[in-house]
Scaffold this motif. Sequence first.
Motif, short mmCIF file in Angstrom:
data_model
loop_
_atom_site.label_atom_id
_atom_site.label_comp_id
_atom_site.label_asym_id
_atom_site.label_seq_id
_atom_site.Cartn_x
_atom_site.Cartn_y
_atom_site.Cartn_z
N THR A 308 117.16 88.78 5.30
CA THR A 308 116.29 88.28 6.37
C THR A 308 114.93 88.97 6.37
OG1 THR A 308 118.22 87.79 7.75
CG2 THR A 308 116.08 87.91 8.85
N PHE A 309 114.92 90.31 6.33
CA PHE A 309 113.65 91.03 6.34
C PHE A 309 112.84 90.77 5.07
CE2 PHE A 309 115.54 94.06 9.53
CZ PHE A 309 114.64 93.77 10.53
N THR A 310 113.53 90.64 3.94
CA THR A 310 112.83 90.36 2.69
C THR A 310 112.13 89.02 2.75
OG1 THR A 310 114.45 91.65 1.43
CG2 THR A 310 113.11 90.08 0.20
N VAL A 311 112.86 88.01 3.22
CA VAL A 311 112.27 86.67 3.33
C VAL A 311 111.11 86.68 4.32
CG1 VAL A 311 112.71 84.29 4.00
CG2 VAL A 311 114.41 85.53 2.65
N THR A 312 111.30 87.37 5.46
CA THR A 312 110.23 87.45 6.45
C THR A 312 109.00 88.14 5.87
OG1 THR A 312 111.86 87.56 8.24
CG2 THR A 312 109.62 88.28 8.75
N GLY A 313 109.21 89.20 5.09
CA GLY A 313 108.09 89.88 4.44
C GLY A 313 107.35 88.97 3.48
N LEU A 314 108.11 88.17 2.72
CA LEU A 314 107.47 87.23 1.80
C LEU A 314 106.69 86.17 2.56
CD1 LEU A 314 110.37 86.78 -0.79
CD2 LEU A 314 108.19 87.97 -1.16
N VAL A 315 107.23 85.73 3.68
CA VAL A 315 106.52 84.74 4.51
C VAL A 315 105.23 85.34 5.04
CG1 VAL A 315 106.62 83.43 6.66
CG2 VAL A 315 108.59 83.45 5.12
N LEU A 316 105.29 86.61 5.49
CA LEU A 316 104.08 87.28 5.97
C LEU A 316 103.05 87.39 4.87
CD1 LEU A 316 102.44 88.79 8.05
CD2 LEU A 316 103.71 90.87 7.49
N LEU A 317 103.49 87.76 3.66
CA LEU A 317 102.56 87.86 2.54
C LEU A 317 101.92 86.51 2.25
CD1 LEU A 317 101.29 89.42 0.21
CD2 LEU A 317 103.34 88.92 -1.15
N ALA A 318 102.74 85.46 2.26
CA ALA A 318 102.21 84.11 2.02
C ALA A 318 101.21 83.73 3.12
CB ALA A 318 103.35 83.10 1.96
N ALA A 319 101.53 84.12 4.37
CA ALA A 319 100.63 83.80 5.48
C ALA A 319 99.29 84.50 5.32
CB ALA A 319 101.28 84.20 6.80
N VAL A 320 99.32 85.76 4.88
CA VAL A 320 98.07 86.52 4.69
C VAL A 320 97.25 85.89 3.57
CG1 VAL A 320 97.11 88.73 3.97
CG2 VAL A 320 99.01 88.67 5.58
N ILE A 321 97.91 85.47 2.50
CA ILE A 321 97.21 84.82 1.39
C ILE A 321 96.56 83.52 1.86
CG2 ILE A 321 97.51 83.68 -0.84
CD1 ILE A 321 99.69 85.75 -1.45
N ILE A 322 97.33 82.72 2.63
CA ILE A 322 96.79 81.47 3.16
C ILE A 322 95.61 81.76 4.07
CG2 ILE A 322 97.29 79.52 4.70
CD1 ILE A 322 100.15 79.58 3.64
N ASP A 323 95.75 82.78 4.92
CA ASP A 323 94.66 83.17 5.81
C ASP A 323 93.41 83.53 5.02
OD1 ASP A 323 93.52 84.24 8.42
OD2 ASP A 323 93.55 86.07 7.21
N SER A 324 93.58 84.29 3.95
CA SER A 324 92.44 84.71 3.14
C SER A 324 91.76 83.53 2.47
CB SER A 324 92.91 85.72 2.08
OG SER A 324 91.84 86.11 1.26
#
Length: 335
Positions: A308-324
């Motif tokens: 769960t935490f791993t997937v959430t971390g990947l989602v956060l990373l993807a969100a930051v990339i999308i934001d950038s």
Amino acid sequence: MNLESTTSELKHKWLAHLSDVSVQVGVMFALLVGLVLLTGWWDPNFFTPYSRHSVLRDTAVWSLFALGQAVVIIGGGIDLSVGSLIAFFGVLTILMLNSGLPFPLVVLLILLLAAAIGAIHGSLICGLHLQPFLVTLCSLLIFRGLARVITHDKTVSFNSSQQELFRELATGSWGGLPIPVLILAGVLVPLGLLMHGTVPGRYIYAMGYNLEAARFSGVQVNLLRTFCYALCSVLTAMAALLETGDVGSVSPSSAGLAYEMYGITGAVLGGCALRGGQGSLIGVVIGMTILRVIKSAVVFLNFDTYWTFTVTGLVLLAAVIIDSVVRGRRTGYRH
């Protein structure tokens, strides 16, 4: 440069970039629909009434503190104390209820304390010019520690049969919807009107877009920033009350663990630029729904729950990339 012309310019820029937020929210909504359909196709039990109720209830609770986080981020700040405040307020709520205080009074005291804590955050950041990251990181440590100290690091609980109103607010339904969903709607509507239909709301966006320009234009930035942190703490306290009433107990060492990351992830997924100045409140709710569905999907897709935490971390990373990528046009920044 006068206040009226600056406000008009910022408003035009905000409208020009509104499409960026809308696109991101649309993409996240499509991702949510796909994730729900995939999970339900893999295991139809995902669509059972109990599962739907659980997802909706948890999403509403998570969205409360995420909306507070979003307002802070839109205004150009960040609050890392959310998870620890969830534990601290939960512990205090149970201790006060067990001491015999009536539930309405406990709610009032918790919300007032939350507003005071948020105001202290804002005062330290604005009055002493401290970094929001450092101030709220200190609070993360302080309030997690206090929660453990006042309970001697032991789980505390309350008798649900003696607190029927508390339990009903957290777990009950009305009109086929979990009551926390109705509470979320009662928060989201006025908050949306504040952020999008009032001058102070537009000023919060303006602060996040360019703090110094807003300051020189006559905006009372210190007052508004303090308000943002106070609001975030109050919404966090509301989430803590609902989560405590649902679970019936609070473990001071683990309650609210990593919730500050959930709030930031949900805000970014919902279109909030980490640099401030942009964001969608509806998008934040969609982002938190995605995170809650991921939590269920890990179970229904037969993955180990440690993922769960791993997937959430990947989602956060993807969100930051999308934001950038999406926000890059706003600043002209290029990698």
